[in-house]
Every structure is written in structure tokens, then in C-alpha cells.
Design an enzyme around this catalytic site. Structure first.
Site, mmCIF file in Angstrom:
data_model
loop_
_atom_site.group_PDB
_atom_site.id
_atom_site.type_symbol
_atom_site.label_atom_id
_atom_site.label_comp_id
_atom_site.label_asym_id
_atom_site.label_seq_id
_atom_site.Cartn_x
_atom_site.Cartn_y
_atom_site.Cartn_z
ATOM 1 N N SER A 12 27.009 -0.227 -5.196
ATOM 2 C CA SER A 12 27.193 -0.019 -6.640
ATOM 3 C C SER A 12 26.116 0.920 -7.187
ATOM 4 C CB SER A 12 27.221 -1.345 -7.406
ATOM 5 O OG SER A 12 25.962 -1.963 -7.397
ATOM 6 N N LYS A 65 13.365 1.510 17.906
ATOM 7 C CA LYS A 65 13.388 1.926 16.495
ATOM 8 C C LYS A 65 12.970 3.393 16.378
ATOM 9 C CE LYS A 65 11.853 0.610 11.916
ATOM 10 N NZ LYS A 65 11.955 -0.521 11.028
ATOM 11 N N MET A 90 18.959 -2.397 3.941
ATOM 12 C CA MET A 90 18.299 -3.649 4.310
ATOM 13 C C MET A 90 17.433 -3.541 5.567
ATOM 14 S SD MET A 90 19.227 -5.248 1.732
ATOM 15 C CE MET A 90 18.934 -7.001 1.893
ATOM 16 N N ARG A 91 16.793 -2.389 5.742
ATOM 17 C CA ARG A 91 15.894 -2.223 6.891
ATOM 18 C C ARG A 91 14.576 -1.649 6.450
ATOM 19 N NH1 ARG A 91 17.808 -2.865 11.796
ATOM 20 N NH2 ARG A 91 19.989 -3.452 11.595
ATOM 21 N N ILE A 93 11.742 0.924 6.674
ATOM 22 C CA ILE A 93 11.608 2.307 7.157
ATOM 23 C C ILE A 93 10.345 2.376 8.028
ATOM 24 C CG2 ILE A 93 11.343 4.734 6.446
ATOM 25 C CD1 ILE A 93 13.977 3.620 5.479
ATOM 26 N N ASN A 107 12.915 3.406 -3.568
ATOM 27 C CA ASN A 107 13.732 2.197 -3.396
ATOM 28 C C ASN A 107 13.909 1.521 -4.755
ATOM 29 O OD1 ASN A 107 15.021 0.006 -1.995
ATOM 30 N ND2 ASN A 107 13.135 -1.170 -2.159
ATOM 31 N N HIS A 109 14.408 -2.351 -6.379
ATOM 32 C CA HIS A 109 14.293 -3.759 -6.020
ATOM 33 C C HIS A 109 14.622 -4.619 -7.240
ATOM 34 C CE1 HIS A 109 13.027 -7.216 -3.742
ATOM 35 N NE2 HIS A 109 12.439 -7.643 -4.848
HETATM 36 C C1 GRF Z 1 20.528 -4.050 -5.385
HETATM 37 O O1 GRF Z 1 20.369 -5.249 -6.123
HETATM 38 C C2 GRF Z 1 19.178 -3.446 -5.064
HETATM 39 O O2 GRF Z 1 18.187 -3.715 -6.019
HETATM 40 C C3 GRF Z 1 18.820 -4.125 -3.770
HETATM 41 O O3 GRF Z 1 20.052 -4.239 -3.085
HETATM 42 C C4 GRF Z 1 21.125 -4.306 -4.010
HETATM 43 C C5 GRF Z 1 22.121 -3.268 -3.622
HETATM 44 O O4 GRF Z 1 23.314 -3.367 -4.353
HETATM 45 N N1 GRF Z 1 17.823 -3.374 -3.061
HETATM 46 P P1 GRF Z 1 24.430 -2.241 -4.205
HETATM 47 O O5 GRF Z 1 24.807 -2.145 -2.728
HETATM 48 O O6 GRF Z 1 23.877 -0.952 -4.729
HETATM 49 O O7 GRF Z 1 25.592 -2.742 -5.018
#
Ligand code: GRF
Length: 194
Positions: A12, A65, A90-91, A93, A107, A109
Site C-alpha cells: 500500500s 547473504k 521485512m529483511r 539490509i 524506511n 516504520h
Molecule cells: C507498513 O506499516 C510499514 O510501516 C511497515 O510495513 C508496512 C507495509 O505495508 N514497514 P504495505 O505493504 O506498504 O501495505
């Protein structure tokens, strides 16, 4: 500036950035590549539907890696990528990729860092009972959610909020702040890091 968006899931935030670029709200930015470490990540379908170049590399297919990141750098260079935007990637770097793109990886968060780093920032903040949480955009360093903060925005947790409603509020803020931060970075140019 040619951007690569890295994502492992829904995408998203990728959509919000792509929409902003299409609406000419991030002047001078182009998405040159959408990368995922997960072949089934919905972000890849979304990117293909918009005719973006996509790449999937599964780290498990590489001996190390380092080998994975070397291949990734080769691909990023092939696509002439200047800047990396992590959007639900979700990794961690590694050093090889970080030094190739030093100061050029950001990034987002879903908490007010340094509170609630890690994979479940929204749920952790909600479970803790904080009244204010939010969203952080930061440069990426070798730690987990620890690099220099670029921008933050607060989200209040009201007494009638649920985890679902807080999650929704957080995502809404993310979809505003990430394109806005990117627009500023592109405008100021890569030299102005702080
Ligand atoms: C988001 O909440 C972002 O802050 C976190 O992972 C989520 C990713 O959501 N790092 P999307 O895949 O962009 O919908």
C-alpha cells in the site's frame, strides 16, 4: 532520481508513492524497479499492473547473504537506481548493500521510533497502552529501525480505538508522509542528508 521500492507484502505504501509520482507530486522521481524477496507478495502484482519493472530474488536461493546482496546490487545498477525506498521490506539490509547505497536507503516504520521497533510496531504500541503512537521515516543503517530520523507524525490512540482502527489510522498517515518525505529528498538532492 531513479528509485527502487523494496517490499515484502501488500504494497500500500508502494501504491501511495506510485500515485504521487503519477500525479507529479514527486517531481524528478521515477520508480525504476520494484523488488521483492517474496514471489507471492501482492506488491509485485500491483507493480506489474502499472507496468513497472519488477524483480524477485529469494535469499534462500543464494549461498550467502553476501551473494544475494551482490546480485541485488548488480540488478540495481543495471536499472540505474539512485535511491532505495523500503516499504514493508521485512529483511535487514546487510553491509554490502548498505555500503553500495550509503545514505541512500530510507524506511518507514509504524511507530514513533525509538519506541516499538521491530516487526509489530503497531500491535506492540497498542498492547503497551500508549496514548500516542505514530509513523517514522528514517535513513537505514546497520541496526533494526535505528537510522537517523527524517520525519515523524503522531497518531492518537483513543479509548474506543481497536487494533484494527489504529492500524488504519497509521496506514493513512504513512500514505501521506512517505510520498511527502520522498518529494523533499528528491527536491533537495542526494547531497543534503541531514
Ligand atoms: C507498513 O506499516 C510499514 O510501516 C511497515 O510495513 C508496512 C507495509 O505495508 N514497514 P504495505 O505493504 O506498504 O501495505
Amino acid at each position: 532520481m531513479r528509485i527502487a521500492v523494496f517490499a515484502s507484502g501488500t504494497g500500500s505504501n508502494f501504491t501511495a508513492i506510485a500515485d504521487a509520482i503519477q500525479a507529479n507530486e514527486i517531481k524528478g522521481a521515477q520508480i525504476g524497479l520494484v523488488f521483492s524477496d517474496k514471489p507471492a507478495a501482492p506488491v509485485i502484482e500491483k507493480a506489474r499492473a502499472r507496468d513497472y519493472e519488477t524483480l524477485v530474488l529469494e535469499p534462500a536461493a543464494f549461498a550467502s547473504k553476501a551473494a544475494f546482496e551482490r546480485k541485488l546490487i548488480e540488478e540495481l545498477q543495471y536499472h540505474a537506481i539512485d535511491f532505495i525506498v523500503l516499504a514493508g521490506y521485512m529483511r535487514i539490509i546487510g553491509n554490502i548493500l548498505l555500503s553500495a547505497y550509503e545514505g541512500r536507503v530510507i524506511n518507514i516504520h509504524p511507530s514513533l521510533l525509538p519506541s516499538f521497533p521491530g516487526k509489530s510496531g503497531i500491535a506492540d504500541a497498542f498492547a503497551y497502552g500508549v496514548k500516542v503512537t505514530g509513523v517514522t521515516v528514517h535513513y537505514v543503517d546497520a541496526g533494526i529501525d535505528t537510522g537517523p530520523i527524517i520525519a515523524q507524525e503522531i497518531v492518537r490512540i483513543d479509548t474506543d480505538d481497536t487494533l484494527t482502527s489504529v492500524t488504519e489510522k497509521i496506514h493513512q498517515v504513512e500514505h501521506q508522509i512517505y510520498p511527502a518525505v520522498l518529494a523533499e529528498i528528491v527536491e533537495k538532492g542526494l547531497s543534503n542528508r541531514e
